[in-house]
Design a protein around this motif. Sequence first.
Motif, short mmCIF file in Angstrom:
data_model
loop_
_atom_site.label_atom_id
_atom_site.label_comp_id
_atom_site.label_asym_id
_atom_site.label_seq_id
_atom_site.Cartn_x
_atom_site.Cartn_y
_atom_site.Cartn_z
N ALA A 1 -9.93 5.72 -0.61
CA ALA A 1 -9.72 4.29 -0.38
C ALA A 1 -8.29 3.93 -0.79
N PRO A 2 -7.65 3.03 -0.09
CA PRO A 2 -6.25 2.71 -0.40
C PRO A 2 -6.08 1.83 -1.64
N GLN A 3 -7.11 1.12 -2.06
CA GLN A 3 -6.96 0.16 -3.16
C GLN A 3 -6.62 0.81 -4.50
N PRO A 4 -7.30 1.88 -4.92
CA PRO A 4 -6.93 2.47 -6.22
C PRO A 4 -5.48 2.96 -6.29
N PRO A 5 -4.97 3.70 -5.28
CA PRO A 5 -3.56 4.09 -5.37
C PRO A 5 -2.60 2.90 -5.32
N GLN A 6 -2.98 1.86 -4.59
CA GLN A 6 -2.13 0.67 -4.54
C GLN A 6 -2.09 0.00 -5.92
N PHE A 7 -3.22 -0.06 -6.59
CA PHE A 7 -3.26 -0.59 -7.95
C PHE A 7 -2.42 0.28 -8.88
N ALA A 8 -2.51 1.60 -8.70
CA ALA A 8 -1.72 2.52 -9.53
C ALA A 8 -0.23 2.27 -9.34
N GLN A 9 0.18 1.92 -8.13
CA GLN A 9 1.58 1.58 -7.89
C GLN A 9 1.98 0.33 -8.67
N ALA A 10 1.06 -0.63 -8.77
CA ALA A 10 1.34 -1.84 -9.55
C ALA A 10 1.48 -1.51 -11.03
N VAL A 11 0.65 -0.60 -11.52
CA VAL A 11 0.76 -0.17 -12.92
C VAL A 11 2.11 0.52 -13.13
N GLY A 12 2.48 1.40 -12.20
CA GLY A 12 3.78 2.06 -12.28
C GLY A 12 4.92 1.05 -12.25
N LEU A 13 4.77 0.02 -11.43
CA LEU A 13 5.76 -1.04 -11.35
C LEU A 13 5.95 -1.71 -12.71
N GLY B 1 0.83 -1.20 0.00
CA GLY B 1 0.00 0.00 0.00
C GLY B 1 0.86 1.24 0.00
N VAL B 2 0.30 2.33 -0.46
CA VAL B 2 1.03 3.59 -0.59
C VAL B 2 1.65 4.04 0.73
N PRO B 3 0.96 3.94 1.88
CA PRO B 3 1.59 4.37 3.12
C PRO B 3 2.86 3.61 3.50
N ARG B 4 3.02 2.39 2.95
CA ARG B 4 4.20 1.59 3.27
C ARG B 4 5.32 1.73 2.24
N SER B 5 5.09 2.55 1.23
CA SER B 5 6.14 2.80 0.25
C SER B 5 7.15 3.79 0.84
N PRO B 6 8.34 3.89 0.26
CA PRO B 6 9.32 4.84 0.80
C PRO B 6 8.79 6.28 0.80
N TYR B 7 8.06 6.65 -0.25
CA TYR B 7 7.54 8.01 -0.31
C TYR B 7 6.39 8.20 0.68
N GLY B 8 5.63 7.16 0.91
CA GLY B 8 4.57 7.21 1.92
C GLY B 8 5.16 7.36 3.31
N LEU B 9 6.26 6.68 3.55
CA LEU B 9 6.94 6.80 4.84
C LEU B 9 7.48 8.22 5.03
N LEU B 10 8.07 8.79 3.99
CA LEU B 10 8.53 10.18 4.07
C LEU B 10 7.38 11.14 4.34
N PHE B 11 6.27 10.93 3.65
CA PHE B 11 5.11 11.78 3.86
C PHE B 11 4.62 11.68 5.30
N LEU C 1 -10.76 1.60 -11.13
CA LEU C 1 -12.21 1.72 -11.10
C LEU C 1 -12.86 1.14 -12.35
N LEU C 2 -12.23 1.35 -13.49
CA LEU C 2 -12.74 0.79 -14.74
C LEU C 2 -12.72 -0.74 -14.70
N VAL C 3 -11.63 -1.30 -14.22
CA VAL C 3 -11.51 -2.76 -14.11
C VAL C 3 -12.57 -3.30 -13.15
N ARG C 4 -12.78 -2.63 -12.04
CA ARG C 4 -13.79 -3.06 -11.06
C ARG C 4 -15.19 -3.03 -11.67
#
Length: 138
Positions: free
Chosen positions: A71-83, A45-55, A128-131
């Motif tokens: 909700a945490p799920q969309p940003p977490q999915f976005a991180q997977a897309v970025g990955l 999840g985004v809060p556990r990423s390095p940038y989330g920790l800095l924030f 959201l589109l996938v859901r």
Amino acid sequence: MDIDARGPRFGAALTTVVLVIVLITGSGWLLAWQLLAFALGAAGGVPRSPYGLLFRTLVRPRLGPPTQFEAPQPPQFAQAVGLAFAAVGLVGYTVGPQWLGQTATGLALAAAFLNAVFGYCLGCELYLLVRRTAVRGQ
């Protein structure tokens, strides 16, 4: 539990800076760092990423209380897309062709920039589109 909406935008701003530097320098090592940041955000999840920790530790205590949550799920999915884009970019920068690395990095940069500057998260919208598509298909 919902997350402070400012956190993902902060992460997107740092990601934007990192990816601009990658495009300027062609640094596979720096893109590997960004890939790791995306992987940690996608896995935990985004809060556990390095940038989330800095924030959470350096930025949020200096700001007022959050007024917008998401909700945490969309940003977490976005991180997977970025990955995925960072992985393709890293292959391009390390194995070739160079244009593959530049293109994948540029696409990830465009998405991060949109989120950082305008608050528009492409990966979140894709989630959201996938859901919606999955629900209709049942």
